[in-house]
Motif scaffolding. Structure first.
Motif, PDB file in Angstrom:
ATOM      1  N   ILE A   1     105.061 -42.175  75.082  1.00  0.00           N
ATOM      2  CA  ILE A   1     104.836 -42.830  74.433  1.00  0.00           C
ATOM      3  C   ILE A   1     104.447 -41.979  73.717  1.00  0.00           C
ATOM      4  N   GLY A   2     105.073 -42.387  72.266  1.00  0.00           N
ATOM      5  CA  GLY A   2     105.037 -41.753  70.555  1.00  0.00           C
ATOM      6  C   GLY A   2     106.199 -41.815  69.775  1.00  0.00           C
ATOM      7  N   THR A   3     106.423 -42.138  68.913  1.00  0.00           N
ATOM      8  CA  THR A   3     107.755 -41.871  68.489  1.00  0.00           C
ATOM      9  C   THR A   3     107.648 -41.246  66.928  1.00  0.00           C
ATOM     10  N   GLY A   4     106.681 -39.949  66.724  1.00  0.00           N
ATOM     11  CA  GLY A   4     106.828 -38.935  64.883  1.00  0.00           C
ATOM     12  C   GLY A   4     108.171 -38.711  65.865  1.00  0.00           C
ATOM     13  N   SER A   5     107.847 -37.148  64.916  1.00  0.00           N
ATOM     14  CA  SER A   5     108.539 -35.874  65.173  1.00  0.00           C
ATOM     15  C   SER A   5     109.104 -35.599  66.397  1.00  0.00           C
ATOM     16  N   SER A   6     107.664 -35.246  67.023  1.00  0.00           N
ATOM     17  CA  SER A   6     107.950 -34.761  68.782  1.00  0.00           C
ATOM     18  C   SER A   6     108.893 -35.822  69.760  1.00  0.00           C
ATOM     19  N   GLY A   7     108.324 -36.745  69.313  1.00  0.00           N
ATOM     20  CA  GLY A   7     108.593 -38.014  70.285  1.00  0.00           C
ATOM     21  C   GLY A   7     110.235 -38.631  69.986  1.00  0.00           C
TER      22      GLY A   7
ATOM     23  N   GLN B   1     106.917 -48.007  72.033  1.00  0.00           N
ATOM     24  CA  GLN B   1     106.538 -48.005  70.647  1.00  0.00           C
ATOM     25  C   GLN B   1     105.291 -48.365  69.975  1.00  0.00           C
ATOM     26  N   ARG B   2     104.474 -47.220  69.437  1.00  0.00           N
ATOM     27  CA  ARG B   2     103.572 -48.649  68.253  1.00  0.00           C
ATOM     28  C   ARG B   2     104.706 -48.294  67.198  1.00  0.00           C
ATOM     29  N   THR B   3     105.210 -47.137  66.075  1.00  0.00           N
ATOM     30  CA  THR B   3     104.781 -47.439  64.858  1.00  0.00           C
ATOM     31  C   THR B   3     106.686 -46.984  65.040  1.00  0.00           C
ATOM     32  N   PRO B   4     107.040 -47.142  64.284  1.00  0.00           N
ATOM     33  CA  PRO B   4     108.930 -46.584  64.048  1.00  0.00           C
ATOM     34  C   PRO B   4     108.929 -46.064  63.871  1.00  0.00           C
TER      35      PRO B   4
ATOM     36  N   CYS C   1     105.907 -41.553  54.632  1.00  0.00           N
ATOM     37  CA  CYS C   1     104.961 -42.055  53.814  1.00  0.00           C
ATOM     38  C   CYS C   1     103.609 -41.067  55.431  1.00  0.00           C
ATOM     39  N   LYS C   2     104.972 -41.361  56.483  1.00  0.00           N
ATOM     40  CA  LYS C   2     104.560 -40.447  57.530  1.00  0.00           C
ATOM     41  C   LYS C   2     105.467 -39.696  57.338  1.00  0.00           C
ATOM     42  N   ARG C   3     105.766 -38.493  58.435  1.00  0.00           N
ATOM     43  CA  ARG C   3     106.454 -36.823  58.042  1.00  0.00           C
ATOM     44  C   ARG C   3     108.027 -37.549  58.460  1.00  0.00           C
ATOM     45  N   LEU C   4     108.650 -38.086  57.282  1.00  0.00           N
ATOM     46  CA  LEU C   4     110.270 -37.917  58.158  1.00  0.00           C
ATOM     47  C   LEU C   4     110.858 -37.023  59.352  1.00  0.00           C
TER      48      LEU C   4
ATOM     49  N   LEU D   1     103.076 -37.653  76.720  1.00  0.00           N
ATOM     50  CA  LEU D   1     102.754 -37.979  75.267  1.00  0.00           C
ATOM     51  C   LEU D   1     103.203 -37.349  74.583  1.00  0.00           C
ATOM     52  N   ALA D   2     103.841 -37.808  73.621  1.00  0.00           N
ATOM     53  CA  ALA D   2     104.491 -37.809  72.353  1.00  0.00           C
ATOM     54  C   ALA D   2     103.562 -38.539  71.710  1.00  0.00           C
ATOM     55  N   THR D   3     102.267 -38.598  71.110  1.00  0.00           N
ATOM     56  CA  THR D   3     101.130 -38.406  71.537  1.00  0.00           C
ATOM     57  C   THR D   3     100.389 -37.606  69.743  1.00  0.00           C
ATOM     58  N   GLY D   4     101.207 -36.072  69.826  1.00  0.00           N
ATOM     59  CA  GLY D   4     100.453 -35.808  68.294  1.00  0.00           C
ATOM     60  C   GLY D   4      99.662 -35.270  68.843  1.00  0.00           C
ATOM     61  N   PHE D   5      98.888 -34.480  67.309  1.00  0.00           N
ATOM     62  CA  PHE D   5      97.566 -33.685  67.448  1.00  0.00           C
ATOM     63  C   PHE D   5      96.427 -34.323  66.306  1.00  0.00           C
TER      64      PHE D   5
ATOM     65  N   SER E   1      98.727 -42.542  58.959  1.00  0.00           N
ATOM     66  CA  SER E   1      99.379 -41.428  59.339  1.00  0.00           C
ATOM     67  C   SER E   1      98.372 -39.931  59.774  1.00  0.00           C
ATOM     68  N   TRP E   2      98.938 -38.916  60.314  1.00  0.00           N
ATOM     69  CA  TRP E   2      98.203 -38.244  60.916  1.00  0.00           C
ATOM     70  C   TRP E   2      97.600 -37.671  59.435  1.00  0.00           C
ATOM     71  N   TYR E   3      97.950 -38.170  58.170  1.00  0.00           N
ATOM     72  CA  TYR E   3      97.562 -37.344  56.743  1.00  0.00           C
ATOM     73  C   TYR E   3      96.133 -37.157  56.298  1.00  0.00           C
TER      74      TYR E   3
HETATM   75  P1  NA7 Z   1     102.603 -37.919  65.150  1.00  0.00           P
HETATM   76  O1  NA7 Z   1     103.939 -37.813  64.051  1.00  0.00           O
HETATM   77  O2  NA7 Z   1     101.273 -37.933  65.101  1.00  0.00           O
HETATM   78  O3  NA7 Z   1     103.205 -38.849  66.836  1.00  0.00           O
HETATM   79  C1  NA7 Z   1     102.169 -39.301  67.513  1.00  0.00           C
HETATM   80  C2  NA7 Z   1     103.280 -40.585  68.636  1.00  0.00           C
HETATM   81  O4  NA7 Z   1     102.614 -41.725  68.834  1.00  0.00           O
HETATM   82  C3  NA7 Z   1     103.310 -41.846  66.931  1.00  0.00           C
HETATM   83  O5  NA7 Z   1     104.396 -42.637  67.117  1.00  0.00           O
HETATM   84  C4  NA7 Z   1     102.221 -42.313  67.642  1.00  0.00           C
HETATM   85  O6  NA7 Z   1     102.209 -43.751  67.156  1.00  0.00           O
HETATM   86  C5  NA7 Z   1     101.938 -42.202  68.914  1.00  0.00           C
HETATM   87  N1  NA7 Z   1     100.600 -42.754  69.416  1.00  0.00           N
HETATM   88  C6  NA7 Z   1      99.125 -42.505  69.506  1.00  0.00           C
HETATM   89  N2  NA7 Z   1      98.541 -42.740  70.167  1.00  0.00           N
HETATM   90  C7  NA7 Z   1      99.246 -44.105  70.063  1.00  0.00           C
HETATM   91  C8  NA7 Z   1      98.392 -44.523  71.263  1.00  0.00           C
HETATM   92  N3  NA7 Z   1      97.307 -44.728  71.297  1.00  0.00           N
HETATM   93  N4  NA7 Z   1      99.450 -45.282  71.443  1.00  0.00           N
HETATM   94  C9  NA7 Z   1     100.914 -45.882  71.355  1.00  0.00           C
HETATM   95  N5  NA7 Z   1     101.205 -44.872  70.574  1.00  0.00           N
HETATM   96  C10 NA7 Z   1     100.506 -43.737  70.413  1.00  0.00           C
HETATM   97  O7  NA7 Z   1     102.854 -36.328  66.545  1.00  0.00           O
HETATM   98  P2  NA7 Z   1     104.404 -35.072  66.751  1.00  0.00           P
HETATM   99  O8  NA7 Z   1     103.590 -34.398  68.135  1.00  0.00           O
HETATM  100  O9  NA7 Z   1     105.057 -36.125  67.369  1.00  0.00           O
HETATM  101  O10 NA7 Z   1     103.951 -34.362  64.771  1.00  0.00           O
HETATM  102  C11 NA7 Z   1     103.310 -34.419  64.600  1.00  0.00           C
HETATM  103  C12 NA7 Z   1     103.854 -33.166  63.532  1.00  0.00           C
HETATM  104  O11 NA7 Z   1     104.726 -31.987  63.745  1.00  0.00           O
HETATM  105  C13 NA7 Z   1     105.102 -34.021  62.694  1.00  0.00           C
HETATM  106  O12 NA7 Z   1     104.710 -34.453  61.432  1.00  0.00           O
HETATM  107  C14 NA7 Z   1     105.157 -32.580  62.666  1.00  0.00           C
HETATM  108  O13 NA7 Z   1     105.024 -31.867  61.056  1.00  0.00           O
HETATM  109  C15 NA7 Z   1     105.377 -31.549  63.117  1.00  0.00           C
HETATM  110  P3  NA7 Z   1     101.708 -44.694  64.814  1.00  0.00           P
HETATM  111  O14 NA7 Z   1     102.530 -43.870  64.563  1.00  0.00           O
HETATM  112  O15 NA7 Z   1      99.637 -43.813  65.152  1.00  0.00           O
HETATM  113  O16 NA7 Z   1     101.108 -45.675  65.537  1.00  0.00           O
END
Ligand code: NA7
Length: 532
Positions: free
Chosen positions: A182-188, A206-209, A326-329, A376-380, A491-493
């Motif tokens: 789950i999750g497609t940010g930088s870590s995912g 993927q919630r957001t590409p 807009c979200k970190r590339l 879970l690559a769901t960020g911070f 974004s997390w910003y």
């Molecule tokens: P990110 O960039 O916050 O990515 C987290 C991903 O997890 C993102 O695709 C989120 O989707 C997804 N997410 C979070 N919660 C959910 C739920 N509830 N359901 C589905 N998907 C979810 O974290 P990263 O660890 O990848 O990267 C963080 C920073 O580390 C990065 O910017 C670099 O600076 C290094 P969303 O986009 O919120 O829809």
């Protein structure tokens, strides 16, 4: 139990910020101690050891510049260093500068309280041990509190669950297993690319590409290394003049994307795509500043996705619709092509959200997807989570989580009203997340050390931001963001990734102007601060 004499500086964290703060404080003759929750140094590069973890800034830049011998001696093997090498670098720095005896590993800070009468911080570790210090430096990192969303049923999943930011030390064998991610940010993006070839089947939710551009990673070119090392100080100085504190070798093109002809635009995008990394966003000067210019860059990358991904439906789902950058590339190594593998599937959970985790997988859009392991690559809870999760109490016992309930009030990102003698490194209100964080860290640590020296020389015992300075600063950070595309997406910003978190734009765009402002504040005797 209280430990020994009061310290000059108590540092929370022994990542790159904590290591340099400890070194700098000692060099200035201050007594200092760094408390680190992990069993080793390295901070984010200690914890984020998921498959594929790698820095997105080039290694020759993502490193310390404060010591000429260090930067000459250290050899990076790749253009973009992988996590094990970054961790080894942190270990090397700890050894090289004799820092080990000033670091307490395995010591998680539970809270800290300002004692007005004695003008000291008392810092408490989990387990009850306490320390006293004149100054408290939060070197705890902007991306250090993992976000685990509330997925009903998660505890009932039969297989292992891994968070990218808390990956186990021992190797994880995905051989023959079905993996859900789950999750497609930088870590995912990095984990997906690395795990797909290791496992039987990978299902990505993927919630957001992601917008991803190629890293073109590879062995570090020895000729490039030699050229940089011939004048490393000059290279660092040129990078500090860049908006993001990096990228002086290929500065942004001064032309507007809106003024360039179609052929010129295409050629420039293609050239930057071939170079790779964040340089793509500098193909034209206004990609991050103007939505129309941004849309042109975005359409170029959507074209790349369509050309790389063979299945049209998967290609459609992978194409983002928000502003690029807009979200970190993401800076990738074959991310989109990974979806051409027969063992990789993509489920869009924006259209059909994750409802619950079951013993055997998860349910989304009324359908169950089965897998044996969940990633879970769901960020911070970025930028603020680490400070608000601590029991951090300033003047009059006021909790940081209350002070920041409506957003992280601060001055220069460094100082917080009501929390005297507390400095925050690379946090909200500073350029942290928008820069090469190593540049941000060195700048902050140098500023903090100079500030402490100033106070000691002037016979002052405390410094803290004024409310007026904070209010003006938070407004300034937002005003700068309004001149960019950064407010156009979630974004997390913005704190938008955490349900219920106040939506306040937290990082500041533009390192050179920020560094100049910090210098000016210091030169004016810490204007905007109350000194006593
Ligand atoms: P990110 O960039 O916050 O990515 C987290 C991903 O997890 C993102 O695709 C989120 O989707 C997804 N997410 C979070 N919660 C959910 C739920 N509830 N359901 C589905 N998907 C979810 O974290 P990263 O660890 O990848 O990267 C963080 C920073 O580390 C990065 O910017 C670099 O600076 C290094 P969303 O986009 O919120 O829809």
């Amino acid at each position: 139990m209280r430990r020994g004499a009061p310290l000059d500086v108590l540092i929370v964290g022994a990542g790159f910020a904590g290591l340099y703060m400890l070194h700098k404080a000692r060099r200035r003759g201050l007594s200092a101690l760094a408390l680190e929750a992990a069993a080793g140094v390295g901070g984010t590069w200690y914890f984020n050891r998921y498959p594929g973890a790698r820095v997105d800034i080039q290694s020759m830049e993502y490193s310390f510049g404060f010591d000429e011998a260090l930067q000459q001696d250290w050899r990076w093997t790749e253009r973009y260093a992988a996590q094990p090498e970054l961790r080894a670098y942190a270990e090397h720095v700890a050894d090289r500068f004799g820092l080990r005896d000033g670091i307490r590993l395995g010591t998680r800070v539970a809270g800290a309280a300002w004692e007005e009468a004695r003008r000291r911080w008392t810092v408490r570790a989990e387990g009850g041990e306490t320390w006293e210090a004149r100054f408290l430096v939060m070197a705890s990192g902007p991306l250090s509190s993992p976000n685990t969303p509330v997925f009903p049923g998660l505890e009932g999943f039969d297989g292992p669950v891994y968070h990218t930011a808390r990956w186990p030390e021992e190797a994880v064998d995905f051989g023959g297993r079905r993996v859900g991610l789950i999750g497609t940010g930088s870590s995912g993006v990095q984990a997906i690319t690395a795990i797909a070839p290791q496992c039987a089947e990978l299902t990505v939710f993927q919630r957001t590409p992601a917008w991803a551009v190629p890293a073109h990673n590879g062995p570090l070119d020895p000729a490039f290394e030699a050229r940089i090392k011939a004048d490393y100080a000059g290279f660092r100085a040129r990078n500090r003049q860049m908006q993001g504190g990096f990228g002086s070798e290929l500065p942004p093109n001064p032309v507007s994307a809106l003024e360039a002809g179609a052929a010129e635009r295409e050629a420039k995008f293609e050239e930057r795509w071939r170079t790779g990394g964040f340089s793509f966003l500098g193909a034209f000067r206004d990609i991050l500043l103007d939505e129309r210019a941004n849309a042109l860059a975005a359409e170029f990358v959507r074209g790349k996705i369509r050309s790389i991904v063979r299945d049209p439906e998967t290609a459609r789902r992978l194409q983002p619709r928000y502003a690029i950058g807009c979200k970190r590339l993401c800076v990738d190594t074959g991310y989109y092509a990974t979806y051409n593998r027969p063992n990789v599937g993509l489920v869009d959970v924006a259209e059909s959200p994750i409802e619950r985790i079951t013993g055997k997988g998860l349910v989304a859009g009324g359908r169950e997807y089965a897998f044996d392991a969940l990633v879970l690559a769901t960020g911070f809870d970025a930028m603020t989570g680490t400070l608000t999760r601590l029991d951090l109490r300033g003047r009059g016992g006021r909790a940081m989580r209350d002070k920041w309930a409506a957003g992280p009030l601060n001055y220069l990102g460094l100082l917080i009203e009501g929390f005297p003698n507390l400095f925050n490194v690379a946090g909200p209100g500073s350029t942290s997340a928008f820069t090469n964080v190593m540049v941000a860290i060195e700048h902050h640590v140098d500023w903090i050390a100079d500030c402490i020296a100033f106070l000691d020389r002037a016979g002052k015992r405390t410094i803290e931001a004024t409310e007026a300075a904070e209010a003006a600063w938070v407004e300034h950070v937002l005003a700068v963001a309004k001149r960019t595309v950064y407010l156009t997406c979630n974004s997390w910003y913005l704190g938008a990734n955490i349900p219920g978190k106040p939506r306040v734009f937290m990082p500041l765009f533009g390192f050179p102007a920020y560094a100049a402002k910090c210098a000016e504040v210091a030169a004016r005797g810490y204007e905007g601060c109350a000194l006593a």
